[in-house]
Every structure is written in structure tokens, then in C-alpha cells.
Design an enzyme around this catalytic site. Structure first.
Site, mmCIF file in Angstrom:
data_model
loop_
_atom_site.group_PDB
_atom_site.id
_atom_site.type_symbol
_atom_site.label_atom_id
_atom_site.label_comp_id
_atom_site.label_asym_id
_atom_site.label_seq_id
_atom_site.Cartn_x
_atom_site.Cartn_y
_atom_site.Cartn_z
ATOM 1 N N HIS A 1 7.261 16.663 36.033
ATOM 2 C CA HIS A 1 8.394 17.039 36.880
ATOM 3 C C HIS A 1 8.693 15.860 37.803
ATOM 4 C CE1 HIS A 1 10.653 19.067 40.080
ATOM 5 N NE2 HIS A 1 10.878 20.064 39.241
ATOM 6 N N ASP B 1 8.331 25.862 34.455
ATOM 7 C CA ASP B 1 8.791 26.380 33.162
ATOM 8 C C ASP B 1 7.643 26.673 32.201
ATOM 9 O OD1 ASP B 1 11.565 25.946 33.860
ATOM 10 O OD2 ASP B 1 11.123 23.817 33.655
#
Lengths: 392, 392
Positions: free
Chosen positions: A263, A320
Site C-alpha cells: 500500500h 483489501d
């Protein structure tokens, strides 16, 4: 087009574009705060409705305030009949996020608040949007399967209502609470791409719906809200725990990413992943399909180890990673994963639009109007000589 | 909320966010260039179709190329029957820009190109959007007045087709050409707020329609595309040339602005204003209502003089100043002024989306993800202690 030309493309990374009181993310230590409160506390102890109240009004509600707020949301969950009529004209193969974007824009048509530029009107539109997002998506989930939409139930909360309207069956308390926690975890995340898009539109003094429709569009991109779908597609492709190592190796050999790992902001595991993982495990047990959680867990372990071994870098799970298997176990169709993200994130979007248009010293919005660097050199440093059509 | 707290709100002013080959604006000398060509040359000698071709393909078309391109646009002007059905469900009092935003999002439902992330698919979607924008707005202009939409004519160009579909009457050549020039002038203007919103959404790899819907939302704001409406409302309020001086004085006394005077970028008159003014004058003569141009002209003269006298500053006419009276003389309803801006600017938006997603070294888009400065201090520097609902 000159492929070799150096192109400036900042992505605005590291550029502090505005101040905000809404949330804070410290990626170095994996800390997320909504209006002063740690996300772990909110996920463990607060409902989505409480979190929405917190984001909108800057304080947690007491019992009476919460009850009144829940009643307002409940009163706003329905959709106008003409809106349902319009949904029924839409092709069945439409992408659900495209239905949601059109739906947001269409809601504006039914609301006279769009003509009033005030904090009060913006707050009313915010509540309407939050309330109606689950109804729009659930209605579409049924219409595209040639079934009639299910009306929202006055007896159910926000999370349970969505699951009920989508399936026609009232979820049990555990599933409803798990889904509620997912909404809390995805409600807000500072100036992510979709929130920034909504603020950008709001900065022109466009109304709430116009701004939120931009947020929906931004979230639909695979680099943003589309990532949890990619994670589930990957899990389905892998299929079983024993194939995880080969998959990771093959992906890295091909120079490809592992969806759900890594990320832009976090240098440790995303704290939301740790809250989602046990729920994914529990739902896998309940449905008799524990493999999706187990593959995820193995993928996290092997992925981290192989990244470290091959590249010498630590890689971390993002939000996610475990939400994919969790939503799947809840029976939610893959192409509804991103709309669910939107059903949560609408809370953050509307808080940001209100802040952009009405907060403190920023009450007169400064329209976002960046500069670009012109690198057109079609005719050298001078402009091109115009040759009329007859002579071309 | 602490009203005195200093709030960071950059608006991204002066920040070069990315490079672009599409257009250049030099506000110091009033120079606008599309792909190397001066806007004065394009307005005087090129059609909107030629300019669209230039923006999309980086060169002016020759006769054969233009003919083929016009045929493609012509073939794409129609709307799906289900789309018209959806428009007919919309409340008649809906704001036209909200209809357009919903319309853009709905077009995505009919197009399988949304599932393909490629330069070719993006170019096809671009042409469809450019072709259909006038049809959507003209159809709505009729539906809201309980009239059937008029099909596009294969015998008319882009500008003439809009006026024809809106009124049902084929415009004469002069009016069609004036409208065509307006489209050319409004087609592109670097990283303005709506274009930046479209690029921002595209940077997540969202598809063309999702990005353009964000652009429409941004343009709908009164600080952006809504300005020409404000100019016309002002002209109507003033009513006659002899009242101009009192109006300017009263506005400045009250600390208010004169709509259409002043712009963030220009330190001279906007070059587009000088091209629009003579068309406004001519249309006023044709319609027997010369006063709207005359009031504008007097307002420019008096406005500039009084600003100079009172504040010692030079102020300049912007693009909205003379477009207002021009559109009005063409019989275009006030609430269609901003949609007309969109009918032109769609050409720039799609070129920018394609550049954002596929151009040169930027082929892998960097998702726009700025930082914000957290100024929440709800519980001091530490996070707040969570008190459960029972104890609040």
C-alpha cells in the site's frame, strides 16, 4: 507521441493540499483515527451509525441522539418510484459501480436541496445519500436478476438492511455485525483518490450529489476500490492452500504483484486487515468453505517470506486482503465488492464535502486549479502556422 | 469548529501537477494554444469537428480525414431507446447539469468498451461522448417541456445539429457558425477544475465515462461553469444601458463582484472575449434586442474604469462576459448555458483522460493521492478515550 520524453506526473504524492479535522492516518505505525478515535475502538464498540454520526457531527452520539439519528436514516432509506423506474431501464450487464454513479446523479433530480448552498442543505443531502446507497445497490442486485426490489425494513439497522434488501432474508446478528464492522473500517481514510475527487468537485461549489458522483467514479478504478475484487479473483484462481507457494513464486518471476499486499501509505500491516482476518475465518467456518481464509492466511505468510527472501523488503497486508474472502463468505457477488466499499466510504465523502465547502476559515472554497507544464512542441517553441482545410 | 484556526487550503494554485501536450495558456499575454495552434486561428478558420480531431489525434485533419471523422460523429449521435426511456422518468425540474451527469454515467451502461482498459477503447468512448453530449441535452430540453426528442440530422454538422435538435428548426448558416465558434473557444483550457477532476478519476484507471461524469460535476459549480449564467442574470437585472454605472457602483460599495470581470489566470482580457463580443453584437442586431450586448459593452467600459479609479487595479473581461448575451440571443435557456460549456469542453476532457491513462512515460498512471494535514485536536495530542454508548 514521443515515448521517451520525460513526463512530469506527481500524483500529488507527499503534497499537503489542505488541512482536515476528519481523520488521520499514520502509515509508519499503522494508526487510523476518525475525529480523534482509534479505528480499533470504533470497530470493536461502535456501530456504523455511530461512526457516521461522529464523522458528520464531530462527536459520538448519546443514546437519545443515536436513536433520533437512526430514525432519520431509516426515514430516508426508500427510493422514489421514478428512480426505480429508471433503474429498470438500465441494461442488465451494466457494471454495478456505473449504476451507482448514475444513481447518485439521478438522486439529485429528486432533491430541491441541490439549489441551496448551505451547511444545512449539505447535511441533509449527506444523510439522504448515506441512507440510500445500500438501497440503490440492493435494488440493482435484484433488478438485474429480474426480481423486484425489496423495501428497506424499519426494524433493521443500516448493515442488516443492506443484506436483507439484497437477499430478501434477514441476516443473523453475527453476520449483520460483521458487515457493520466492515462498513466502520471502510468509512474514512483521509485524502484518498475518491475523497479528493469529491472535494475537488465540491470546491467549485457544486452540490453534494455532483461531488459524490465523482467519488464513486474514482473508487471504481482498479487502482482504488477495485482492488478487493482482484484479491478474490486471485484466491479463486489459486483454489487451494497447497498451490499458494507456486502462485507467489510464479507472480514474482513474472514481475507481477500479489493483490492485497502492499500500500502506498503503510509501512506495517494495515490495522484494518487484523480486524477483518478473524471475521473472515469465522465466516469461512460458518459456510463450510474455510479455504478462502486459509488460502489468504497462507498467502500472507508465504508472500511476506518470499518478498523478504527475494527482494530483501518487508511487505504488508492491506485492507483489501481479508475483506475479499469475508465478503465472498457472506454471499456477496464479486462485482458488488467495490459498491460495498462505496456504501461505507460515502460517510467519509460527505464529511469531506461539508468540510471543503463550509469549514472554518475555508468557508469560501478555493477552487482546486493546479498548473500543468506544457510540453507540446509540435512546431518548435513558436506556435504552428495554421493551414486552411483546402490546402491540407 | 474553531473558526480562528489557520486552515491550509492551497487550491493547488501554482503547483505544477503534471505535464501535458494538449494546451497552453499564458495569462500574462492572453495566449491560448491547442496542440500548438493559436485559438484565434482555430476560431476564425476551423470547425469544432476539426478542433476535436486536433485535440484527439494531435494534428489537423486533411479533407478525407475530416470527412471520415464527421461521418463517425454522425453515426454516434443517436441515443439508445432505453436511455430516452430513462430520461423520461426524470423529474422535469431537475437541473440540466445534473441530467447531463446522470446521462454520462448512464451511457456507460450501454457500452462494453468500459470493460477494456486500452487506448483504442478510450478513443472510441471519447468519440461517443463528444457525439452524444448535444443529443442528450437537446433531448432533455424537449422532454422537460413534454415534447418528443428530435433525432439528429445526418445532413447537419455538430453545432447545427444541437440547435436543430433543441428547437426542431434548422438554424441558418450564420447562427450555426457562431455556435460552432463558441464550441471551439470552450473546447479546452489546460488543467481547469473540471479537467483536473476528470484526470483525477482517470488516474485510478476508472473508465472514460466515470471520469467525464466527474468533469461534468465540477463544471456545474458556480465558481466554474456556472459563471456565464450569473452574467446573464446580471444583465437581465440591470435591464438597460443607463443603469450600468449605478449597478457597478452599488456592487463595489457592497463589496461584491461584477460577474464576467476577473479571472484567476489572466492579467489581460481573455482572448476569447474579443472573439465572442462581435458575435454577440451581430446576434443582438438580428434578434432586435441589441441591449444585452450594449449593456455588456457599457459594463466592461464602466467596470474597468471604476475598478481602476477606486482600487487602482486593472480588471479584465473573461470568457463568460460576452458568451452570456450571445447564447441568450440564440434563444438558449439560461439553465442550458453551462451544459453548452460542457458540450464544448467534453473535447478537452476526453483528450486529457487519454493523456492521463496512456500518454508516453505516464502510461502507468500515478493515482492522484495528495496528503492532508490533520488538525483534529478533539482530545489534545493523544487520541480520545472511547466511552461505550451505555455510558455516554
Amino acid at each position: 507521441m514521443d515515448e521517451c520524453r520525460p513526463i512530469l506526473n506527481t500524483g500529488l504524492r507527499g503534497f499537503k493540499v489542505a488541512s482536515s479535522r476528519i481523520s488521520d492516518v499514520d502509515g509508519d505505525i499503522g494508526k487510523i483515527v476518525y475525529r480523534g478515535f482509534l479505528i480499533q475502538d470504533l470497530a470493536a464498540k461502535a456501530s456504523f451509525e455511530e461512526v457516521v454520526y461522529l464523522l458528520l457531527y464531530e462527536k459520538l452520539p448519546n443514546k437519545e441522539e443515536l436513536k433520533a439519528f437512526e430514525a432519520r436514516l431509516s426515514a430516508e432509506r426508500h427510493l422514489p418510484a421514478e428512480f426505480i423506474d429508471a433503474l429498470k431501464t438500465r441494461p442488465k450487464y451494466a457494471l454495478p459501480m456505473d449504476i451507482l454513479q448514475a444513481g447518485v446523479a439521478m438522486l439529485a433530480h429528486h432533491d430541491s436541496d441541490v439549489r441551496e448552498l448551505s451547511d444545512e442543505a449539505a447535511s441533509r443531502m449527506a444523510i439522504k445519500l448515506i441512507a440510500k446507497f445500500p438501497t440503490i445497490m440492493a435494488a440493482w442486485g435484484r433488478i438485474r436478476n429480474n426480481r423486484e426490489p425489496v423495501d428497506p425494513s424499519p426494524d433493521l439497522g443500516h448493515a442488516a438492511n443492506f443484506l436483507y434488501m439484497l437477499s430478501g432474508e434477514v441476516p443473523d446478528d453475527e453476520v449483520a455485525r460483521f458487515f457493520d464492522v466492515c462498513l466502520v473500517l471502510h468509512a474514512e481514510h483521509t485524502f484518498n483518490a475518491s475523497t479528493f475527487a469529491a472535494r475537488e468537485v465540491a470546491s467549485t461549489r457544486a452540490h453534494m450529489y455532483a461531488a459524490v458522483a465523482a467519488g464513486v467514479g474514482s473508487l471504481s478504478g482498479e487502482l482504488h476500490g477495485g482492488a478487493n475484487v482482484r484479491v478474490m479473483e486471485m484466491l479463486l484462481k489459486i483454489g487451494s492452500v497447497d498451490k499458494v507457494e507456486d502462485y507467489v513464486t510464479a507472480q514474482l518471476d513474472a514481475g507481477k504483484v500479489i493483490f492485497g499486499l502492499g500500500h502506498a501509505v503503510y509501512k506495517v500491516d494495515d490495522p484494518r486487515a487484523h480486524i477483518l482476518a478473524p471475521m473472515s475465518q469465522k465466516m469461512g467456518e460458518r459456510t463450510g468453505q474455510p479455504q478462502w481464509f486459509e488460502i489468504s492466511q497462507e498467502l500472507e505468510k508465504k508472500g511476506k517470506a518470499i518478498f523478504k527472501e527475494r527482494k530483501g523488503i518487508d511487505i504488508f497486508t492491506n485492507v483489501d486482503f481479508y475483506s475479499a474472502s469475508l465478503y465472498y463468505s457472506m454471499g456477496i457477488p464479486l462485482d458488488f465488492f467495490t459498491p460495498i466499499f462505496a456504501i461505507a466510504r460515502i460517510a467519509g465523502w460527505v464529511a469531506h464535502v461539508i468540510e471543503e465547502q463550509f469549514a472554518g476559515a475555508a468557508a469560501k472554497p478555493v477552487l482546486y486549479r493546479p498548473e500543468s507544464e506544457y510540453v507540446g512542441d509540435y512546431c518548435g517553441p513558436d506556435t504552428c502556422e495554421f493551414v486552411p482545410l483546402e490546402d491540407r
